[in-house]
Scaffold this motif. Structure first.
Motif, PDB file in Angstrom:
ATOM      1  N   VAL A  94       0.882  -1.159   0.000  1.00 61.54           N
ATOM      2  CA  VAL A  94       0.000   0.000   0.000  1.00 61.54           C
ATOM      3  C   VAL A  94       0.922   1.210   0.000  1.00 61.54           C
ATOM      4  O   VAL A  94       1.520   1.553   1.014  1.00 61.54           O
ATOM      5  N   ALA A  95       1.058   1.817  -1.163  1.00 61.33           N
ATOM      6  CA  ALA A  95       1.981   2.941  -1.315  1.00 61.33           C
ATOM      7  C   ALA A  95       1.359   4.215  -0.750  1.00 61.33           C
ATOM      8  O   ALA A  95       0.147   4.391  -0.774  1.00 61.33           O
ATOM      9  N   LEU A  96       2.211   5.079  -0.237  1.00 62.07           N
ATOM     10  CA  LEU A  96       1.795   6.396   0.220  1.00 62.07           C
ATOM     11  C   LEU A  96       2.306   7.437  -0.764  1.00 62.07           C
ATOM     12  O   LEU A  96       3.334   7.249  -1.401  1.00 62.07           O
ATOM     13  N   GLY A 100      -4.023   8.929  11.097  1.00 59.64           N
ATOM     14  CA  GLY A 100      -4.589   7.584  11.031  1.00 59.64           C
ATOM     15  C   GLY A 100      -6.096   7.582  10.858  1.00 59.64           C
ATOM     16  O   GLY A 100      -6.641   6.811  10.058  1.00 59.64           O
ATOM     17  N   ILE A 101      -6.778   8.446  11.592  1.00 59.80           N
ATOM     18  CA  ILE A 101      -8.237   8.523  11.463  1.00 59.80           C
ATOM     19  C   ILE A 101      -8.608   8.898  10.031  1.00 59.80           C
ATOM     20  O   ILE A 101      -9.457   8.266   9.410  1.00 59.80           O
ATOM     21  N   TYR A 102      -7.953   9.933   9.519  1.00 60.24           N
ATOM     22  CA  TYR A 102      -8.283  10.425   8.178  1.00 60.24           C
ATOM     23  C   TYR A 102      -7.961   9.383   7.102  1.00 60.24           C
ATOM     24  O   TYR A 102      -8.806   9.064   6.268  1.00 60.24           O
ATOM     25  N   ASN A 103      -6.752   8.850   7.118  1.00 57.54           N
ATOM     26  CA  ASN A 103      -6.314   7.955   6.038  1.00 57.54           C
ATOM     27  C   ASN A 103      -6.853   6.537   6.141  1.00 57.54           C
ATOM     28  O   ASN A 103      -7.045   5.881   5.124  1.00 57.54           O
ATOM     29  N   HIS A 104      -7.095   6.043   7.344  1.00 55.28           N
ATOM     30  CA  HIS A 104      -7.545   4.663   7.492  1.00 55.28           C
ATOM     31  C   HIS A 104      -9.055   4.520   7.594  1.00 55.28           C
ATOM     32  O   HIS A 104      -9.595   3.445   7.328  1.00 55.28           O
ATOM     33  N   PHE A 105      -9.755   5.600   8.018  1.00 55.11           N
ATOM     34  CA  PHE A 105     -11.182   5.441   8.305  1.00 55.11           C
ATOM     35  C   PHE A 105     -12.100   6.461   7.630  1.00 55.11           C
ATOM     36  O   PHE A 105     -13.308   6.291   7.653  1.00 55.11           O
ATOM     37  N   ILE A 106     -11.555   7.539   7.043  1.00 56.47           N
ATOM     38  CA  ILE A 106     -12.424   8.552   6.441  1.00 56.47           C
ATOM     39  C   ILE A 106     -12.314   8.550   4.925  1.00 56.47           C
ATOM     40  O   ILE A 106     -13.284   8.231   4.223  1.00 56.47           O
ATOM     41  N   VAL A 107     -11.172   8.945   4.389  1.00 60.99           N
ATOM     42  CA  VAL A 107     -11.013   9.063   2.936  1.00 60.99           C
ATOM     43  C   VAL A 107     -10.842   7.664   2.318  1.00 60.99           C
ATOM     44  O   VAL A 107     -10.069   6.852   2.823  1.00 60.99           O
ATOM     45  N   ILE A 108     -11.614   7.392   1.278  1.00 62.62           N
ATOM     46  CA  ILE A 108     -11.507   6.095   0.605  1.00 62.62           C
ATOM     47  C   ILE A 108     -10.321   6.167  -0.359  1.00 62.62           C
ATOM     48  O   ILE A 108     -10.326   6.923  -1.320  1.00 62.62           O
ATOM     49  N   SER A 112     -11.020  -0.506   4.537  1.00 62.79           N
ATOM     50  CA  SER A 112     -11.989  -1.261   3.727  1.00 62.79           C
ATOM     51  C   SER A 112     -11.417  -1.668   2.370  1.00 62.79           C
ATOM     52  O   SER A 112     -11.999  -2.517   1.690  1.00 62.79           O
ATOM     53  N   GLN A 113     -10.299  -1.093   1.967  1.00 57.92           N
ATOM     54  CA  GLN A 113      -9.715  -1.367   0.654  1.00 57.92           C
ATOM     55  C   GLN A 113      -8.627  -2.438   0.704  1.00 57.92           C
ATOM     56  O   GLN A 113      -8.072  -2.808  -0.327  1.00 57.92           O
ATOM     57  N   ILE A 131      -3.253   1.357  16.429  1.00 58.04           N
ATOM     58  CA  ILE A 131      -2.649   2.698  16.400  1.00 58.04           C
ATOM     59  C   ILE A 131      -3.672   3.736  16.849  1.00 58.04           C
ATOM     60  O   ILE A 131      -3.351   4.641  17.621  1.00 58.04           O
ATOM     61  N   LEU A 132      -4.901   3.604  16.393  1.00 58.96           N
ATOM     62  CA  LEU A 132      -5.961   4.522  16.792  1.00 58.96           C
ATOM     63  C   LEU A 132      -6.143   4.514  18.308  1.00 58.96           C
ATOM     64  O   LEU A 132      -6.193   5.572  18.946  1.00 58.96           O
TER      65      LEU A 132
END
Length: 162
Positions: free
Chosen positions: A57-59, A105-113, A119-120, A137-138
């Motif tokens: 999973v690239a950043l 973490g909240i934004y990248n793992h749980f908000i923005v698809i 989920s991906q 981590i959360l």
């Protein structure tokens, strides 16, 4: 497990690099920063980074820079400052780093698809580690922020002798 020495030497160099970085971070951050910077954060972030590499999973460049500076480098700098006369600055820097990690973490793992959203990533193989560590981590960062803010409230400035 590798069966032979040659198979061990053929391990992916990224895995070896990440493992070395995780060990270094654990050594540095676990010494002076108790009680409010917990090495569990370094363990969870290191394992999550390993899952990022193995899946892969690239950043984006900006995300990688944030992770490298705010999540890994800043706590080390803060830990050093905690051993000096600048311990108050180090405390603020550490809490800020943990809060930055939490929000990232909240934004990248749980908000923005995106490919970094939980989920991906399939819940199989390295994806299991990815998803579990995203949640860990959360929790750890949330707890670290709470403890860090509490610790900052209890820090007393040394009395100045006149």
């Amino acid at each position: 497990m590798p069966d032979t020495k040659s198979e061990l030497c053929d391990m992916d160099s990224d895995v070896v690099s990440v493992t070395g970085i995780v060990v270094l971070i654990l050594l540095v951050t676990s010494l002076p920063t108790r009680p409010f910077q917990i090495p569990e954060s370094a363990i969870a972030n290191g394992l999550h980074g390993l899952a990022h590499i193995e899946i892969p999973v690239a950043l984006f460049l900006l995300q990688s820079s944030f992770v490298g500076i705010v999540i890994f480098l800043t706590p080390i700098i803060a830990a050093v400052l905690l051993w000096t006369q600048f311990y108050h600055l180090g405390s603020w820097l550490l809490v800020s780093s943990i809060a930055g990690s939490l929000l990232f973490g909240i934004y990248n793992h749980f908000i923005v698809i995106s490919p970094d959203h939980v989920s991906q990533v399939a819940f199989a193989g390295w994806g299991i580690l990815f998803q579990i560590t995203a949640i860990v981590i959360l929790i750890v960062d949330g707890f670290g922020c709470w403890i860090g803010i509490w610790a900052l409230k209890t820090i007393q400035e040394p009395e100045k002798v006149i």
